[in-house]
Scaffold this motif. Structure first.
Motif, PDB file in Angstrom:
ATOM      1  N   PHE A  45       1.330 -22.728 -48.751  1.00 54.84           N
ATOM      2  CA  PHE A  45       0.872 -21.710 -47.806  1.00 54.84           C
ATOM      3  C   PHE A  45       1.727 -21.776 -46.544  1.00 54.84           C
ATOM      4  CE2 PHE A  45      -1.922 -20.280 -44.317  1.00 54.84           C
ATOM      5  CZ  PHE A  45      -2.196 -18.992 -44.761  1.00 54.84           C
ATOM      6  N   SER A  46       1.886 -22.992 -45.999  1.00 56.67           N
ATOM      7  CA  SER A  46       2.668 -23.152 -44.778  1.00 56.67           C
ATOM      8  C   SER A  46       3.014 -24.617 -44.567  1.00 56.67           C
ATOM      9  CB  SER A  46       1.861 -22.666 -43.573  1.00 56.67           C
ATOM     10  OG  SER A  46       2.542 -22.950 -42.371  1.00 56.67           O
ATOM     11  N   PRO A  47       4.219 -24.895 -44.056  1.00 56.59           N
ATOM     12  CA  PRO A  47       4.468 -26.264 -43.596  1.00 56.59           C
ATOM     13  C   PRO A  47       3.634 -26.512 -42.335  1.00 56.59           C
ATOM     14  CG  PRO A  47       6.461 -24.893 -43.368  1.00 56.59           C
ATOM     15  CD  PRO A  47       5.377 -24.024 -43.932  1.00 56.59           C
ATOM     16  N   ILE A  48       3.323 -27.764 -42.081  1.00 59.67           N
ATOM     17  CA  ILE A  48       2.672 -28.134 -40.819  1.00 59.67           C
ATOM     18  C   ILE A  48       3.797 -28.512 -39.864  1.00 59.67           C
ATOM     19  CG2 ILE A  48       1.108 -29.754 -39.662  1.00 59.67           C
ATOM     20  CD1 ILE A  48      -0.393 -30.024 -42.341  1.00 59.67           C
ATOM     21  N   GLU A  49       4.084 -27.605 -38.946  1.00 56.97           N
ATOM     22  CA  GLU A  49       5.182 -27.786 -38.002  1.00 56.97           C
ATOM     23  C   GLU A  49       4.638 -27.711 -36.583  1.00 56.97           C
ATOM     24  OE1 GLU A  49       8.810 -25.716 -40.388  1.00 56.97           O
ATOM     25  OE2 GLU A  49       7.403 -24.344 -39.400  1.00 56.97           O
ATOM     26  N   ASN A  50       5.428 -28.172 -35.657  1.00 57.20           N
ATOM     27  CA  ASN A  50       5.098 -28.099 -34.227  1.00 57.20           C
ATOM     28  C   ASN A  50       3.900 -28.957 -33.833  1.00 57.20           C
ATOM     29  OD1 ASN A  50       7.205 -26.222 -33.846  1.00 57.20           O
ATOM     30  ND2 ASN A  50       5.850 -24.587 -34.545  1.00 57.20           N
ATOM     31  N   HIS A  51       3.438 -29.807 -34.730  1.00 49.81           N
ATOM     32  CA  HIS A  51       2.323 -30.696 -34.396  1.00 49.81           C
ATOM     33  C   HIS A  51       2.823 -31.819 -33.478  1.00 49.81           C
ATOM     34  CE1 HIS A  51       4.322 -32.711 -37.736  1.00 49.81           C
ATOM     35  NE2 HIS A  51       3.819 -33.826 -37.244  1.00 49.81           N
ATOM     36  N   PHE A  52       1.881 -32.471 -32.843  1.00 46.12           N
ATOM     37  CA  PHE A  52       2.222 -33.657 -32.074  1.00 46.12           C
ATOM     38  C   PHE A  52       1.106 -34.679 -32.235  1.00 46.12           C
ATOM     39  CE2 PHE A  52       0.352 -30.570 -29.136  1.00 46.12           C
ATOM     40  CZ  PHE A  52      -0.655 -31.298 -28.532  1.00 46.12           C
ATOM     41  N   PHE A  53       1.474 -35.938 -32.059  1.00 42.68           N
ATOM     42  CA  PHE A  53       0.512 -37.025 -32.214  1.00 42.68           C
ATOM     43  C   PHE A  53      -0.347 -37.135 -30.960  1.00 42.68           C
ATOM     44  CE2 PHE A  53       3.862 -37.893 -35.187  1.00 42.68           C
ATOM     45  CZ  PHE A  53       3.152 -38.226 -36.322  1.00 42.68           C
ATOM     46  N   VAL A  54      -1.619 -37.475 -31.173  1.00 38.79           N
ATOM     47  CA  VAL A  54      -2.542 -37.650 -30.058  1.00 38.79           C
ATOM     48  C   VAL A  54      -3.070 -39.082 -30.076  1.00 38.79           C
ATOM     49  CG1 VAL A  54      -3.171 -35.225 -29.856  1.00 38.79           C
ATOM     50  CG2 VAL A  54      -4.470 -36.684 -31.397  1.00 38.79           C
ATOM     51  N   LYS A  55      -3.379 -39.584 -28.900  1.00 38.28           N
ATOM     52  CA  LYS A  55      -3.825 -40.972 -28.766  1.00 38.28           C
ATOM     53  C   LYS A  55      -5.194 -41.187 -29.411  1.00 38.28           C
ATOM     54  CE  LYS A  55      -4.644 -44.600 -25.454  1.00 38.28           C
ATOM     55  NZ  LYS A  55      -4.901 -44.996 -24.106  1.00 38.28           N
ATOM     56  N   ASP A  71      -2.416 -33.140 -33.351  1.00 37.18           N
ATOM     57  CA  ASP A  71      -2.866 -31.830 -32.903  1.00 37.18           C
ATOM     58  C   ASP A  71      -1.989 -30.847 -33.661  1.00 37.18           C
ATOM     59  OD1 ASP A  71      -2.867 -29.330 -31.427  1.00 37.18           O
ATOM     60  OD2 ASP A  71      -3.871 -30.421 -29.815  1.00 37.18           O
ATOM     61  N   LEU A  72      -2.582 -29.905 -34.362  1.00 33.89           N
ATOM     62  CA  LEU A  72      -1.822 -28.971 -35.189  1.00 33.89           C
ATOM     63  C   LEU A  72      -0.937 -28.049 -34.360  1.00 33.89           C
ATOM     64  CD1 LEU A  72      -4.582 -28.119 -37.771  1.00 33.89           C
ATOM     65  CD2 LEU A  72      -2.506 -29.465 -38.183  1.00 33.89           C
ATOM     66  N   ASN A  73      -1.323 -27.755 -33.122  1.00 32.09           N
ATOM     67  CA  ASN A  73      -0.530 -26.967 -32.204  1.00 32.09           C
ATOM     68  C   ASN A  73      -0.070 -25.638 -32.825  1.00 32.09           C
ATOM     69  OD1 ASN A  73       0.642 -26.729 -29.597  1.00 32.09           O
ATOM     70  ND2 ASN A  73       2.637 -27.262 -30.441  1.00 32.09           N
ATOM     71  N   VAL A  91      -1.326 -34.029 -45.378  1.00 30.40           N
ATOM     72  CA  VAL A  91      -0.678 -34.605 -44.202  1.00 30.40           C
ATOM     73  C   VAL A  91       0.417 -35.590 -44.577  1.00 30.40           C
ATOM     74  CG1 VAL A  91      -2.593 -34.153 -42.614  1.00 30.40           C
ATOM     75  CG2 VAL A  91      -2.525 -36.310 -43.893  1.00 30.40           C
ATOM     76  N   ASN A  92       0.490 -36.003 -45.833  1.00 30.69           N
ATOM     77  CA  ASN A  92       1.609 -36.847 -46.268  1.00 30.69           C
ATOM     78  C   ASN A  92       2.893 -36.019 -46.336  1.00 30.69           C
ATOM     79  OD1 ASN A  92       0.019 -39.205 -46.695  1.00 30.69           O
ATOM     80  ND2 ASN A  92      -0.744 -38.264 -48.547  1.00 30.69           N
ATOM     81  N   ARG A  93       2.779 -34.817 -46.837  1.00 24.75           N
ATOM     82  CA  ARG A  93       3.930 -33.917 -46.959  1.00 24.75           C
ATOM     83  C   ARG A  93       4.052 -32.965 -45.764  1.00 24.75           C
ATOM     84  NH1 ARG A  93       3.638 -31.880 -53.204  1.00 24.75           N
ATOM     85  NH2 ARG A  93       4.747 -33.662 -54.069  1.00 24.75           N
ATOM     86  N   MET A  94       3.067 -32.990 -44.880  1.00 24.65           N
ATOM     87  CA  MET A  94       2.993 -32.073 -43.743  1.00 24.65           C
ATOM     88  C   MET A  94       3.126 -30.628 -44.229  1.00 24.65           C
ATOM     89  SD  MET A  94       2.134 -33.355 -40.961  1.00 24.65           S
ATOM     90  CE  MET A  94       1.804 -34.973 -40.330  1.00 24.65           C
ATOM     91  N   GLU A  95       2.211 -30.282 -45.148  1.00 27.97           N
ATOM     92  CA  GLU A  95       2.151 -28.910 -45.637  1.00 27.97           C
ATOM     93  C   GLU A  95       0.725 -28.520 -45.970  1.00 27.97           C
ATOM     94  OE1 GLU A  95       4.873 -29.098 -48.979  1.00 27.97           O
ATOM     95  OE2 GLU A  95       3.226 -29.464 -50.370  1.00 27.97           O
ATOM     96  N   VAL A  96       0.494 -27.210 -45.952  1.00 27.38           N
ATOM     97  CA  VAL A  96      -0.790 -26.638 -46.329  1.00 27.38           C
ATOM     98  C   VAL A  96      -0.544 -25.871 -47.621  1.00 27.38           C
ATOM     99  CG1 VAL A  96      -2.661 -25.078 -45.672  1.00 27.38           C
ATOM    100  CG2 VAL A  96      -1.502 -26.454 -43.916  1.00 27.38           C
TER     101      VAL A  96
END
Length: 175
Positions: A45-55, A71-73, A91-96
């Motif tokens: 469906f979509s790669p998971i891009e532009n995310h960032f890690f949160v504490k 954060d999916l951003n 989340v292993n492949r960073m894709e939906v």
């Protein structure tokens, strides 16, 4: 459940203009998204891009690994929970991906199974998906056990924690 305000998106909207229609509804946890495309079961469906890690984990984060949250951003944030999900967040492949057991049609609600990424939810909630097999209160995978989760696609970190939990319970029973 304490209501949390809908966050104001920090990303450029729409982030997925050819894939996702976000339906913004005033009030806590009322917004949702629908598909702008039709795709066969199991499709990307979509790669998971532009995310960032949160504490710290919170109700807006997604668990990407044991103790690691992102954060999916993006408008992927507006994909809600269902016990009969239309999507899988890998989340292993960073894709939906489209769920393996059904096709996705234009106009379908976009949903994923939150315990597929979350061991313990920062903010448990009562599910209202109306599926015959609805699990009711969603707290994360930790309290559901292997038997109840068997029918669901789960991320590696959740499967591993379930296996560790089962081994621990078996050892305790044997003692």
């Amino acid at each position: 459940m304490t209501s949390s305000p809908s966050p104001s998106p920090s990303w450029e909207q729409p982030s997925h203009p050819k894939l996702i229609k976000v339906h913004r509804i005033a009030g806590a946890h009322l917004s949702y998204s629908t598909s702008l495309v039709s795709l066969p079961a199991g499709s990307l469906f979509s790669p998971i891009e532009n995310h960032f890690f949160v504490k710290d984990r919170d109700w807006t984060s997604v668990e990407a690994a044991d103790g690691t949250h992102i954060d999916l951003n993006s408008d992927l944030f507006f994909v809600n929970h269902s016990c009969a999900p239309s999507l899988e967040y890998d989340v292993n492949r960073m894709e939906v991906r489209v769920s393996r057991d059904r096709d996705l049609h234009r106009g379908d609600l976009l949903t994923f199974f939150y315990p597929s990424t979350e061991w313990d939810m920062a903010q448990p909630f009562e599910c209202h998906c109306n599926d015959q097999l609805c699990l009711g209160t969603i707290k994360g995978a930790s309290g559901l056990g292997n038997a109840r989760l068997k029918k669901y696609w789960l991320n590696t970190h959740i499967r591993e924690r379930l296996e560790n939990q089962a081994e621990r319970e078996n050892r305790e029973t044997a003692e």
